[in-house]
Design a protein around this motif. Structure first.
Motif, PDB file in Angstrom:
ATOM      1  N   SER A  46       0.793  -1.271  -0.169  1.00 34.27           N
ATOM      2  CA  SER A  46       0.033   0.018  -0.013  1.00 34.27           C
ATOM      3  C   SER A  46       0.926   1.350  -0.037  1.00 34.27           C
ATOM      4  CB  SER A  46      -1.202  -0.047   1.281  1.00 34.27           C
ATOM      5  OG  SER A  46      -0.322  -0.132   2.345  1.00 34.27           O
ATOM      6  N   GLU A  47       1.943   1.415   0.757  1.00 36.83           N
ATOM      7  CA  GLU A  47       3.004   2.530   0.675  1.00 36.83           C
ATOM      8  C   GLU A  47       3.579   2.671  -0.649  1.00 36.83           C
ATOM      9  OE1 GLU A  47       4.491   2.202   5.307  1.00 36.83           O
ATOM     10  OE2 GLU A  47       5.634   1.066   3.775  1.00 36.83           O
ATOM     11  N   PHE A  48       3.639   1.604  -1.354  1.00 31.90           N
ATOM     12  CA  PHE A  48       4.620   1.788  -2.636  1.00 31.90           C
ATOM     13  C   PHE A  48       3.445   2.177  -3.574  1.00 31.90           C
ATOM     14  CE2 PHE A  48       5.736   0.012  -6.818  1.00 31.90           C
ATOM     15  CZ  PHE A  48       7.133   0.324  -6.816  1.00 31.90           C
ATOM     16  N   ALA A  49       2.129   1.385  -3.564  1.00 37.55           N
ATOM     17  CA  ALA A  49       1.259   1.899  -4.654  1.00 37.55           C
ATOM     18  C   ALA A  49       0.875   3.357  -4.457  1.00 37.55           C
ATOM     19  CB  ALA A  49      -0.067   0.785  -4.277  1.00 37.55           C
ATOM     20  N   SER A  50       0.809   4.044  -3.155  1.00 39.09           N
ATOM     21  CA  SER A  50       0.294   5.265  -2.854  1.00 39.09           C
ATOM     22  C   SER A  50       1.483   6.452  -3.338  1.00 39.09           C
ATOM     23  CB  SER A  50       0.201   5.507  -1.459  1.00 39.09           C
ATOM     24  OG  SER A  50      -0.098   6.830  -1.147  1.00 39.09           O
ATOM     25  N   ARG A  51       2.792   5.803  -2.989  1.00 37.26           N
ATOM     26  CA  ARG A  51       3.929   6.689  -3.197  1.00 37.26           C
ATOM     27  C   ARG A  51       4.087   6.820  -4.887  1.00 37.26           C
ATOM     28  NH1 ARG A  51      10.107   6.425  -0.935  1.00 37.26           N
ATOM     29  NH2 ARG A  51      10.722   8.314  -1.669  1.00 37.26           N
ATOM     30  N   PHE A  52       3.894   5.814  -5.468  1.00 35.54           N
ATOM     31  CA  PHE A  52       4.221   5.901  -6.983  1.00 35.54           C
ATOM     32  C   PHE A  52       3.143   5.652  -7.745  1.00 35.54           C
ATOM     33  CE2 PHE A  52       7.964   3.994  -4.894  1.00 35.54           C
ATOM     34  CZ  PHE A  52       8.918   5.177  -5.052  1.00 35.54           C
ATOM     35  N   ARG A  53       1.855   5.972  -7.394  1.00 36.52           N
ATOM     36  CA  ARG A  53       0.543   6.033  -7.969  1.00 36.52           C
ATOM     37  C   ARG A  53       0.274   4.869  -8.874  1.00 36.52           C
ATOM     38  NH1 ARG A  53       0.955   9.628  -4.838  1.00 36.52           N
ATOM     39  NH2 ARG A  53       0.576  11.886  -5.218  1.00 36.52           N
ATOM     40  N   ASP A  85      13.366   8.433  -5.057  1.00 38.01           N
ATOM     41  CA  ASP A  85      13.088   9.819  -4.479  1.00 38.01           C
ATOM     42  C   ASP A  85      12.685  10.806  -5.627  1.00 38.01           C
ATOM     43  OD1 ASP A  85      13.388   8.980  -1.859  1.00 38.01           O
ATOM     44  OD2 ASP A  85      15.589   9.903  -1.979  1.00 38.01           O
ATOM     45  N   ILE A  86      13.251  10.653  -6.793  1.00 36.77           N
ATOM     46  CA  ILE A  86      13.029  11.564  -7.947  1.00 36.77           C
ATOM     47  C   ILE A  86      11.785  11.199  -8.517  1.00 36.77           C
ATOM     48  CG2 ILE A  86      13.808  12.078 -10.370  1.00 36.77           C
ATOM     49  CD1 ILE A  86      16.672  11.805  -9.409  1.00 36.77           C
ATOM     50  N   VAL A  87      11.523   9.886  -8.480  1.00 40.12           N
ATOM     51  CA  VAL A  87      10.190   9.578  -9.250  1.00 40.12           C
ATOM     52  C   VAL A  87       9.055  10.040  -8.316  1.00 40.12           C
ATOM     53  CG1 VAL A  87       8.684   7.424  -9.782  1.00 40.12           C
ATOM     54  CG2 VAL A  87      11.097   7.703 -10.489  1.00 40.12           C
ATOM     55  N   ALA A  88       9.278   9.798  -6.938  1.00 39.80           N
ATOM     56  CA  ALA A  88       8.279  10.191  -6.230  1.00 39.80           C
ATOM     57  C   ALA A  88       7.835  11.552  -5.980  1.00 39.80           C
ATOM     58  CB  ALA A  88       8.672   9.657  -4.551  1.00 39.80           C
ATOM     59  N   SER A  89       8.795  12.352  -6.274  1.00 39.41           N
ATOM     60  CA  SER A  89       8.707  13.712  -6.305  1.00 39.41           C
ATOM     61  C   SER A  89       7.867  14.252  -7.590  1.00 39.41           C
ATOM     62  CB  SER A  89       9.972  14.550  -6.039  1.00 39.41           C
ATOM     63  OG  SER A  89      10.852  14.398  -7.161  1.00 39.41           O
ATOM     64  N   ALA A  90       8.276  13.278  -8.791  1.00 35.28           N
ATOM     65  CA  ALA A  90       7.929  13.847  -9.856  1.00 35.28           C
ATOM     66  C   ALA A  90       6.361  13.583 -10.217  1.00 35.28           C
ATOM     67  CB  ALA A  90       8.555  13.073 -11.015  1.00 35.28           C
ATOM     68  N   VAL A  91       5.739  12.531  -9.315  1.00 37.35           N
ATOM     69  CA  VAL A  91       4.360  12.133  -9.465  1.00 37.35           C
ATOM     70  C   VAL A  91       3.560  12.929  -8.096  1.00 37.35           C
ATOM     71  CG1 VAL A  91       4.783   9.944 -10.567  1.00 37.35           C
ATOM     72  CG2 VAL A  91       4.720   9.876  -7.916  1.00 37.35           C
ATOM     73  N   ALA A  92       4.424  13.368  -7.415  1.00 34.29           N
ATOM     74  CA  ALA A  92       3.905  14.052  -6.141  1.00 34.29           C
ATOM     75  C   ALA A  92       2.586  15.308  -6.705  1.00 34.29           C
ATOM     76  CB  ALA A  92       4.443  14.517  -4.893  1.00 34.29           C
TER      77      ALA A  92
END
Length: 92
Positions: A46-53, A85-92
């Motif tokens: 669930s954390e992975f799914a939420s963080r990376f959409r 971290d780069i991917v997470a910030s890009a999809v935030a």
């Protein structure tokens, strides 16, 4: 699927063994890549799914090899593995 190419034939000495198709082997390898990427990041599904959409149900299906992730999803997970971290910030 009776004519599907066999990657691993049945072990005749094992009454419970079965043929493994090329498609099933590929699906299993993709599932392993996704699962190991997520666990190396220390994230739950669930954390992975939420963080990376990624829909959590889709992630579960991919990790349990119930569905074959498309090539773009495999590429996305590889990028996540290298630059989380780069991917997470890009999809935030």
């Amino acid at each position: 699927m009776k004519n599907a190419p066999i990657a691993l034939p049945t072990d005749q000495a094992d009454a419970e063994d079965f043929d493994v198709t090329v498609e099933a082997l590929d699906r299993g390898q993709r599932a392993r890549l996704i699962r190991t990427t997520r666990t190396k990041l220390g994230l739950s599904q669930s954390e992975f799914a939420s963080r990376f959409r990624v829909p959590v149900g889709t992630l579960r299906d991919w990790e349990q090899a119930r569905a074959t992730p498309p090539d773009f999803a495999v590429a996305y997970v590889k990028v996540i593995g290298r630059y989380p971290d780069i991917v997470a910030s890009a999809v935030a």
